[in-house]
Write an enzyme that holds these catalytic residues in place. Structure first.
Site, PDB file in Angstrom:
ATOM      1  N   CYS A 135       0.888  -1.518   0.176  1.00  0.00           N
ATOM      2  CA  CYS A 135      -0.088  -0.286   0.004  1.00  0.00           C
ATOM      3  C   CYS A 135       0.608   0.962  -0.689  1.00  0.00           C
ATOM      4  CB  CYS A 135      -0.527   0.382   0.937  1.00  0.00           C
ATOM      5  SG  CYS A 135      -0.231  -0.814   2.127  1.00  0.00           S
ATOM      6  N   TYR A 136       2.097   1.545   0.678  1.00  0.00           N
ATOM      7  CA  TYR A 136       3.039   2.554   0.872  1.00  0.00           C
ATOM      8  C   TYR A 136       3.342   2.825  -0.220  1.00  0.00           C
ATOM      9  CZ  TYR A 136       2.711   3.340   6.015  1.00  0.00           C
ATOM     10  OH  TYR A 136       1.717   3.280   7.441  1.00  0.00           O
TER      11      TYR A 136
END
Lengths: 343, 343, 343, 343
Positions: free
Chosen positions: B149-150
């Site tokens: 996600c990051y």
């Protein structure tokens, strides 16, 4: 007992001043003003104060204020400067929790605050009320400009690095996160629960009023002009500021943990955490403490400083009381010993 | 209809895959496994799926999985690699939503994930499933490593700058903020409501597993080795990632807004906001969209990029379905048209 | 395609109508009005709709509205009644999501809403848009009064008990809890994040406008006058209503779980949970479903019904679209199939 | 100085006891035990206590505990009863903040807590520590059973009605709402932020352990057997309980506001709000105060009582300290004067 007046007591800074001062053993609140709520009992508006604050808001009233020993101005920007001269002339000391006296240069002030300053001559007299930087001046001050919440967290985070010339002054990034109470107790759509909850956003990237204040203070510390990159964010929590600071070492910096611990060892309200810590804002919720952790992963690349405060306490009302204690030669921690509320 | 299997369906990525796939017109979920919950009806565990998902969790079962056309692995790290070879040999395509196939170098993987990789030979075959970067490869892939996600939010934020060589590659700071669902659906004290609510903190400053993944992808984009400064923070919200990216221009960069808009004009899931915007994470809540704003205050100093995604959608399950659509030659947006839930 | 107009599109009900209608395959939004925001692009105000809603707000405009097939009025109370006659005369059907047409008695309406009703003759024609109660009438209606959020959750919770005469009609207590979005998108201090977060309170104990509406509907169901005890509470969440209903059985009630399941077995948007369940509001977040659990501990004492909805969907915009589907002879679920967003 | 020991200091009640006792001028914490954390510095686990609590957790140790004047047991249920006899024999007073000594009947206790009571003979000696009900007995007690959080809020809300025989004892409904900290500091999936945030639900409708405790206390007050209807709810906030109580008057009840004010006029920690008030839980956050509002709309139908406390203070640690103050003949408010944290 020191007689205390509060101008503009209906905002979050006002009610926080009341919370702290109601427990302060050496002061007596004698007057609290509100143009819009004159006649309302304070504890009707703030039931949390029932049984402890037995005052009504009154209309702004020079006579009553001039009988105080000290007045806190917790109004919007631009109001304190309309009282300052008369209060000082009546030998009343003034602590402005808003921004009227924070910037030294009237032109800069006017540019950022959109109005002409009404007593620019007092700007040089006003002492910037960050005790960790200006303690001795505060003790002698008649007029204290209480620092903003972002500047407090950021300047305390950078102080040991800049005092010691350890980092490049042209390469500082500060990414700051604030709880919603920092936006004040005003009926603005953007601060509604349903607008803010369960979400995060940056704001003010092109420009934020705390930037010139931060730059001014950091430049004083470093004794050279500093302009930082600064982006504030709005976080779905009530209180708290978390500043994440990225700075580039100029040279091998040695034991940076020891440098921070030494700098703040005698400070009653700055707590340097052990190495490898990550402070959360709740660890200072409701208290006047700033907690700082410093990281230098692998002893290379950027130094990362994490600095947390409660924006309404060390970032506003608590620091104002700390300044009052200094100005009246009381023990600095008086009335500020309450522990953080966790969880 | 494409037959879909899900390994490890009891976490947040699993239930989000179910939410999305239950509305996908061209797929049929045929099997969902859970070692601990075998026999439990899926909608007993997740009442939000009642009436829409009529399956029970089953114990991991090679035969059932090998009859699928594609399998999503939504397990903890280290599990997908134990299935990969057998699934591929049975002509089943595999999309790993965890991290087993994200890093190209087995030694790096082992260092960050603390175990030996069980099929290092597949690391080179695996395609990193960021469609905006690798769309054509994804279409032909048997094995897709769905990005973290990051990394998704950060790489999409930096892509136009790095592809065009506009910024210094050794001076990138990314300050990222994540909702708590990113920590998964595991009974950990640190993620209790009372530990996390009304507070913010940084974590993983010394080291975070997404850092090598980010560096690998950015290096691919820039065609030179990149190491960024990266600090993640935990925010009291359920979903959402906000990446704030600070980069230093190498030279006059021109109309940076136009550069971003041009780069993403054909991308169905990247939305470049108008100049001077500040995206909030709720503007993408529940949707597969990444919204980006780019700032260059005063055309001097750092470029600041704000990039938001829903960590469970574009940061996990949604991007996985986007990859599946590409792999099976379906319209890329199929099943992903749901609008964000706001407020 | 059915041509749809929206009066008052800047509130939470308005943006939720847009979210739902933008995905509805059989309608086209042709006009959306806002007195204050005329000229603003809808997706400038609501970035979540970017790329999906390509309209600007226009000033209220009879001509444009009269070309619609149906108009939703999502304005504050007291506005729809100023449009109703003209729209109906132009053969435009009207669904009022506010309260102008909910009460049958003009005097009662005037007492609770503090103004005179401008078309009391239409009150008897207006159909109360609770499909589970009035489906056939809705299909034929020109004018639908969309129910309030509290009344929807409470009436659906009590329907099987009252239809079957199972409980004492003079001994019903309903304790209801609402998310903050129910208070609307207005700049009121009481709904600021910092006023509402991390706290709960009751409100409107002496009187709440939904009480006469609830009593009117329950009396219709029971075919006798009913006055319930009703206390609403404000909960620190964005969406959701949880009604907890306490009723006293008149006589042995038999298998109450079976009674509920039978009553709602054909209802597309009411889901009776298994015995001993406790629905949470997140299980319906973003969906048009009402989930109900019924308890009768020990088969003695009070029956306790737990009923949850999303106040903006089944409690407002979703139910309005459900009513539109019925009025235009479309499949009742069209455009309303989105699954709840969980977590 | 009174020497204080704490058994089980790692939960929320434990850390709240530390917060309060660290500011108490007449006590000294001499020992704090934790089986799992022996050797850990207290302020390593709870950074909010840094600089104020300089102790390490130790393994449970009879010798150290027996040198105390008073021991607080903040353990899970079933632990205090294993220490009680030995502590009392050593002339150490014991305040159990868990449930071991709350019920008078050992069989009832065993049925609800699922284990055999180890010192049933002490149940009759134990004083139920609700000072507003049992102040004189508490002063003389060796063993105090500190009330549960729900029972405290409910019993204080009903006390004036039941003492005066004003309401029907067989028709009381209490709908209670609790913050998540009431569920304790244990790694349970159901209390994760992502499971609880932005949602509300009822729980324990068939049975909750606080029900027999509430019934026992209310029966004592009313001097007749009482069984109430009680439904607890989980609210997305950290601290706070809000009890909404519905009771049916037996006869004309007169000036109910005056009855409440008179009953609690001398109570230091019960605050009856003015008529028509709606207390919010934040108005008592962090304080030992119970705020109560009483409504009787139209002087007919049910009386509605709203009662709020901080579950960790008046509902646990604060009331325990209040009891200690009474047992050792200190001023009842000592150490409990901190104001609520608002906002």
């Amino acid at each position: 007992m020191i007689k205390v007046g509060i101008i503009g007591g209906t905002g979050y800074t006002g009610v926080e001043l009341l919370r702290i001062l109601a427990d302060h053993p050496l002061v007596e609140i004698t007057v609290i003003t509100s143009r819009g709520e004159a006649g309302t009992a304070v504890d009707d508006m703030f039931p949390s104060l029932r049984g402890r604050v037995d005052l009504c808001f009154v209309a702004p009233d020079d006579a009553a204020l001039q009988e105080c020993d000290v007045v806190f101005s917790a109004t919007p920007n631009g109001v304190a400067m309309t009282y300052a001269r008369r209060l000082l002339d009546a030998d009343v000391r003034l602590i402005d929790v808003a921004a009227d006296f924070r910037l030294k240069d009237p032109a800069t002030w006017q540019r950022w605050y959109g109005m002409e300053h009404q007593c620019p001559d007092l700007l040089s007299e006003a002492v910037y009320g960050l005790p960790e930087l200006n303690r001795e001046e505060i003790k002698k001050a008649r007029l204290v400009a209480n620092p903003g919440c972002y500047p407090t967290s950021i300047c305390l985070g950078l102080l040991p690095l800049l005092e010691n010339g350890l980092v490049a002054t042209d390469d500082i990034v500060t990414d700051a996160k604030s709880g919603v109470s920092g936006a004040g107790r005003n009926a603005k759509m953007g601060n509604l629960f349903s607008e803010v909850a369960d979400s995060i956003k940056a704001y003010g990237v092109p420009a934020h009023r705390h930037r010139p204040e931060i730059n001014q203070t950091l430049s004083q510390i470093a004794a050279e002009p500093i302009t930082i990159t600064f982006v504030p964010h709005l976080v779905p929590m009530v209180r708290g500021i978390h500043a994440t600071i990225y700075a580039s070492p100029q040279a091998p910096v040695g034991d940076i943990q020891a440098i921070y611990e030494a700098r703040y060892s005698d400070e009653p309200f700055v707590d340097v955490l052990p190495a490898n810590s990550h402070p959360d804002t709740r660890s200072v919720r409701g208290s006047n403490t700033c907690r700082i952790a410093v990281h230098h992963p692998g002893q290379e690349g950027r130094i990362i400083v994490l600095s947390v405060i409660d924006n309404l306490v060390k970032g506003a009302a608590g620091q104002a009381v700390q300044n009052m204690n200094l100005m009246f030669d009381m023990e600095e921690k008086t009335g500020l010993a309450g522990l953080p509320l966790m969880p």
